[in-house]
Design an enzyme around this catalytic site. Sequence first.
Site, PDB file in Angstrom:
ATOM      1  CB  SER A 104       8.102   0.337   8.833  1.00  0.00           C
ATOM      2  OG  SER A 104       9.477   0.327   9.081  1.00  0.00           O
ATOM      3  CB  THR A 163       2.884   3.204   3.850  1.00  0.00           C
ATOM      4  OG1 THR A 163       3.281   2.278   2.843  1.00  0.00           O
ATOM      5  CG2 THR A 163       1.783   2.537   4.645  1.00  0.00           C
ATOM      6  NE  ARG A 176       9.285  -8.214  -1.146  1.00  0.00           N
ATOM      7  CZ  ARG A 176       9.897  -7.060  -0.863  1.00  0.00           C
ATOM      8  NH1 ARG A 176      10.967  -7.065  -0.082  1.00  0.00           N
ATOM      9  NH2 ARG A 176       9.472  -5.924  -1.350  1.00  0.00           N
ATOM     10  CG  ASP A 194       6.959  -7.488  -3.867  1.00  0.00           C
ATOM     11  OD1 ASP A 194       6.798  -6.594  -3.020  1.00  0.00           O
ATOM     12  OD2 ASP A 194       8.065  -8.008  -4.119  1.00  0.00           O
ATOM     13  CG  LEU A 252      16.061  -2.958  -5.306  1.00  0.00           C
ATOM     14  CD1 LEU A 252      16.451  -4.432  -5.379  1.00  0.00           C
ATOM     15  CD2 LEU A 252      15.188  -2.592  -6.507  1.00  0.00           C
ATOM     16  CE1 TYR A 274       4.391   0.251   8.041  1.00  0.00           C
ATOM     17  CE2 TYR A 274       4.332  -0.113   5.666  1.00  0.00           C
ATOM     18  CZ  TYR A 274       4.635   0.687   6.754  1.00  0.00           C
ATOM     19  OH  TYR A 274       5.171   1.932   6.553  1.00  0.00           O
ATOM     20  CE  LYS A 321       3.009   3.463   9.324  1.00  0.00           C
ATOM     21  NZ  LYS A 321       3.569   4.649   9.956  1.00  0.00           N
TER      22      LYS A 321
END
Length: 320
Positions: A74, A114, A276, A279, A185, A138, A142
């Site tokens: 993950s 997710t 990042r 994101d 975070l 990822y 999923k």
Amino acid sequence: MKLVVTGGAGYVGSVSAARLVEAGHEVVVVDDLSTGHADAVPEGVRFVEGDIAEVAGPLLAEGFDGVLHCAAKSLVGESMQDPAKYWNGNVVTSLRLLEAMRDNGTQRLVFSSTAATYGEPEQVPIVETAPTRPTNTYGATKLAIDFAITSFANAHGLAGVSLRYFNVAGAYGAYGERHTVETHLIPIVLQVALGRREKVQMYGDDWPTEDGTCIRDYIHVLDLAEAHLLAMENAKPGRHSIYNLGSGFGFSVKQVIDTCRRVTGHEIPAEVAPRRAGDPAVLVASSERARQELGWQPKHEDLASIVGDAWAFASAGRGD
Ligand code: UDP
């Protein structure tokens, strides 16, 4: 019910296994301990250590009502650098599990999915009918498993439920987040509060949000575990249901750090760092469907209480 929990030595898996046991179900945990911890498996639960692809067949032959499939690779960044690890570890392994369920007549499957299946949203809050355009490997793996579950529901009468988690946080007593490589975070900010890291980096402060930092929807792991229970109980043969799970409220990175400062009483130095890759600016769930169809009611929506539980876990040294 007699249930298998894959990944039951991990964060969400261990909390969910504990709640299933408390609700009176019989649980067997399967985990290869590649990222999980044997001592996270709830007490009194039978633990089978091994690769799900190999273990599922012989285990399910014993006769089970369902599987809660939490085991997965993950890490988003790792999934981009080593995609084969994710296509094998997530998709191929899940396919072996589905085959073992089909061969042994195991009816119910609740799958840990997710928000990463949606990618960059066109609209927030995100509903389950939103386009699925994952921006990382990822999320793609999923989503691929979701397609496989739909096929097995149609062809073999599987009762499948996929739960698309937003940002899971918090802890449940002795069960919490213990990642070797921490990328999330809240645990990172709490590591700064504990003096284990010098400062937290905020990935970008020029996003199109009120304070310029990214907004996420944080959901307490215990509320998530309750949703797993409800999903297992409500799974319908021949149907694959998909539910988003979040609180419906967004908090910015700056708001999260401020809440952690208040809850811990520590200063928590923070600095702005580059964005990042991958994101999205804002991710907030609509969990209306889960509320209406499953009767799910999150009870720990207050960010300070989510952080408070994570802090109790981390400051007791349990996050190590
Ligand atoms: N984030 C951050 N610094 C960190 C870790 C995360 O600013 O050290 C930001 C990240 O860019 C995202 C939010 O915090 O906007 C939540 O990230 P996390 O990795 O916890 O969950 P994700 O939303 O990626 O699933």
